[in-house]
Design an enzyme around this catalytic site. Sequence first.
Site, short mmCIF file in Angstrom:
data_model
loop_
_atom_site.label_atom_id
_atom_site.label_comp_id
_atom_site.label_asym_id
_atom_site.label_seq_id
_atom_site.Cartn_x
_atom_site.Cartn_y
_atom_site.Cartn_z
N SER A 68 0.84 -1.20 0.00
CA SER A 68 0.00 0.00 0.00
C SER A 68 0.87 1.25 0.00
CB SER A 68 -0.92 0.02 1.23
OG SER A 68 -0.16 0.10 2.43
N LEU A 99 3.12 4.45 -0.18
CA LEU A 99 4.32 4.85 -0.91
C LEU A 99 4.97 3.67 -1.61
CD1 LEU A 99 5.89 7.22 1.79
CD2 LEU A 99 4.34 7.84 -0.08
N ASP A 121 5.63 -7.31 2.63
CA ASP A 121 4.74 -6.70 3.62
C ASP A 121 4.32 -7.78 4.60
OD1 ASP A 121 2.92 -4.78 4.85
OD2 ASP A 121 2.95 -3.73 2.93
N VAL A 125 9.76 -6.92 8.77
CA VAL A 125 11.12 -6.41 8.60
C VAL A 125 11.93 -6.43 9.89
CG1 VAL A 125 10.53 -5.00 6.59
CG2 VAL A 125 10.41 -4.00 8.90
N TYR A 180 8.35 8.24 16.83
CA TYR A 180 8.40 8.35 15.37
C TYR A 180 9.50 9.31 14.94
CZ TYR A 180 6.71 8.87 10.56
OH TYR A 180 6.60 8.89 9.19
N PHE A 223 1.63 13.05 3.24
CA PHE A 223 1.23 12.39 2.01
C PHE A 223 -0.11 11.67 2.18
CE2 PHE A 223 5.12 13.59 0.26
CZ PHE A 223 5.20 13.19 -1.07
#
Length: 255
Positions: free
Chosen positions: A15, A17, A36, A60, A160, A193
């Site tokens: 999904s 970017l 993913d 990841v 973040y 974004f």
Amino acid sequence: MDLKDASVIITGGASGLGLATARRLVSRGCSITLVDLPGSEGAARALELGKFAHFEPADVTIGDELASAIAAAESRGPLRAAIHCAGRGGTVRVLDREGGPGDPELFETVVRTNVNGTYNLLRFAASSMAKNDIVGDDRGVIVLTSSVAAYEGQVGQLPYAASKAAVVAMTLVAARDLAQRAVRVNCIAPGVFDTPILSRFSEDVKARLYEPVPHPKRLGDPAEFAHLAEHIIDNPMLNGETIRIDGAVRMPPRP
């Protein structure tokens, strides 16, 4: 870089970017591997992209899973490009609403995903690319994803902002480290974004999010991120750089 008959791996590729980047690169004659989480729509998105797209489920933060995904991509052609879009956010403040210490578990989860996940992508992708023959100037190119929060983190973005600042710091170090292998490393720092994470918000809320953006006064289009990622792959003098793509915004302290 010529990607024909090569492999490209895109984390967070189901999904946002990552998917936009896959759509941009699928016409380059390369094999695209979307990575993913197992519960994502990665398999469906790969099917939509066509016969040269594949899905490999992996977290990841789990090295063995990501290594297997990269090995699968490598089996389809030499890995020439890796675009790392996987990541997560989470609201953590120094003190909670009652004045007690903030949530350490969520802080650690966000940092682990964004920092450890980035390191895993770097180490496994670079290990694969180092075996390639040099094409032009490079054996491969790695594109990381940070955020403008690395520079202007807002209230509540503590983990973040910290983790995305770490990605910026890793970029130049990794580029210098991998120069001897002819592998370039760059980073994109997007502003606000229009990705699926914003889908739960009304148009009024979205408008407030991009209100600080000078020009163009709108949310960024994931296709614009993808365009920049492709340019980084193709421009051999871009190395060790973090590029903001944000409409000249400098985020205010509060959303």
